[in-house]
Design a protein around this motif. Structure first.
Motif, PDB file in Angstrom:
ATOM      1  N   GLU A  94      27.794  16.273  -5.705  1.00  0.00           N
ATOM      2  CA  GLU A  94      27.112  17.290  -4.911  1.00  0.00           C
ATOM      3  C   GLU A  94      27.309  18.643  -5.589  1.00  0.00           C
ATOM      4  O   GLU A  94      28.348  18.902  -6.207  1.00  0.00           O
ATOM      5  CB  GLU A  94      27.679  17.316  -3.493  1.00  0.00           C
ATOM      6  CG  GLU A  94      27.020  18.308  -2.565  1.00  0.00           C
ATOM      7  CD  GLU A  94      27.560  18.254  -1.148  1.00  0.00           C
ATOM      8  OE1 GLU A  94      27.286  19.184  -0.375  1.00  0.00           O
ATOM      9  OE2 GLU A  94      28.272  17.273  -0.825  1.00  0.00           O
TER      10      GLU A  94
ATOM     11  N   ALA B 263      27.350  17.780  -9.477  1.00  0.00           N
ATOM     12  CA  ALA B 263      26.126  17.055  -9.819  1.00  0.00           C
ATOM     13  C   ALA B 263      25.432  17.712 -11.004  1.00  0.00           C
ATOM     14  O   ALA B 263      24.934  17.039 -11.914  1.00  0.00           O
ATOM     15  CB  ALA B 263      25.192  17.005  -8.616  1.00  0.00           C
TER      16      ALA B 263
ATOM     17  N   THR C  62      21.114  18.284  -3.236  1.00  0.00           N
ATOM     18  CA  THR C  62      22.258  17.385  -3.124  1.00  0.00           C
ATOM     19  C   THR C  62      23.046  17.663  -1.846  1.00  0.00           C
ATOM     20  O   THR C  62      23.569  16.747  -1.215  1.00  0.00           O
ATOM     21  CB  THR C  62      23.180  17.514  -4.350  1.00  0.00           C
ATOM     22  OG1 THR C  62      23.586  18.879  -4.509  1.00  0.00           O
ATOM     23  CG2 THR C  62      22.467  17.044  -5.606  1.00  0.00           C
TER      24      THR C  62
END
Length: 351
Positions: free
Chosen positions: A220, A224, A190
């Motif tokens: 991110e 995430a 990410t």
């Protein structure tokens, strides 16, 4: 039921079958592993198909050199369905924590390793659409030579070969390729992409302190991870979590296919480099196969990726553990559509 295994509660994500001879407890992140795997395969295949040339060859070689190969990925040929006559392809994606015990993920013997999440990727014969079907981890199904159990027990009983045999028996189609991933590279993936835009249909918060709005979220790193793992915030637990997993893969596909990614060689290379060391694939899923598939899918965009979940009929209980029941009539429709390469006719696969 096997004499070796019983259904016992596990910490964290709920109860799963565990070998009696191994009572080891640990935190595992198979959901993260699976989403990462789907993302990496979609990314590598699409990028190779779109960018082409020497650059694509280098990416493919990086993937091929760093990914681990499974020596024995499939069951005995005599137990398997015939290959699709029209050229459609089925890829089974699995997540596993390779640190679970001393065994390796390509070991077909019984172990303490599990695949708490699975996805079947069906690439249609004309290479115009890709269908990603989530298979609920608690789906209660027959496992060859082991009675009925949650589908994630198959990997513990017999590794990749038995898992493939179980899924082939469930769906009535041949699995052409297998890919497994450890979760360790998720943050790097990410970060390499500069974050992933993911649409959430509802606002929710996690116990870890992460909050998400209804609508677009840029995810991110830890945020995430929390998004694809969370289930306690939802009344239907795993069912919404599966939808969020699918939303993440779709968002990542959009990110990968965006001009800002495809025109940035450094970003693309960082993505492939960050993730390929954590991949394990069958020996035939090599550079040539990946490149060929990528080229054949060069016209694919996110609108041609369709996500759905294997048909289910609510939850139940066996031995005190929650299970997910199969919707047999719905499953029969999916089986027929897979066999005929006609998933586009199913309402559930048209999103």
């Amino acid at each position: 039921m096997s004499d070796i295994f019983t259904l016992t509660p596990d910490e964290g994500d709920g109860g799963e079958p565990t070998p009696q001879k191994k009572r080891k407890r640990r935190r595992s992140k198979p959901v993260i592993a699976l989403i990462t795997l789907a993302s990496v395969l979609v990314g590598v295949i699409v990028i190779i198909g779109v960018v082409g040339g020497v650059y694509a060859s280098r990416l493919a070689n990086s993937f091929n050199d760093n990914a681990t190969k499974i020596e024995q990925a499939f069951p005995e040929e005599s137990t398997r369905p015939a290959p699709a006559p029209d050229g459609a392809m089925n890829i089974l994606l699995m997540g596993s924590d390779s640190r679970a015990d001393a065994t390796t993920i390509d070991d077909p013997s019984s172990s303490d390793q599990r695949t708490d999440s699975m996805m079947l990727v069906h690439v249609d014969a004309d290479r115009e659409n890709v269908y990603v079907m989530s298979i609920m981890r608690d789906l209660y199904v027959p496992i060859p030579d082991h009675g009925s159990n949650k589908i994630n027990a198959a990997f513990a009983y017999g590794g990749s070969p038995l898992t493939v045999q179980t899924v082939e028996q469930l769906l009535g189609v041949r699995i052409d390729h297998v890919a497994i991933i450890d979760f360790e590279g998720f943050k790097g993936m990410t970060t390499a992409l500069g974050g992933v835009d993911v649409f959430s249909p509802q606002a929710f918060s996690t116990k870890g302190g992460f909050s998400y709005v209804a609508g677009l979220n840029k995810l991110e790193g830890d945020a995430a991870l929390a998004f694809v793992r969370e289930r306690y915030a939802f009344a239907d637990a795993d069912f919404t979590r599966v939808k969020n997993q699918q939303a993440f893969v779709k968002g990542l596909a959009n990110t990968i296919l965006s001009r800002s990614t495809l025109t940035d060689p450094g970003k693309v290379s960082a993505f492939v480099t960050a993730m390929s060391p954590y991949l394990t694939v069958d020996r035939e899923f090599d550079i040539g196969t990946i490149a060929s598939l990528g080229v054949s899918l060069r016209s694919i965009d996110a609108s041609k990726m369709h996500f759905f979940t294997v048909p289910t009929a609510g939850t139940g209980s066996v031995g005190g553990q929650s299970i997910v029941n199969v919707d047999q009539s719905g499953l029969d429709a999916v089986k027929a559509a897979l066999a005929n390469d006609s998933l586009n006719t199913l309402p559930i696969a048209q999103n």
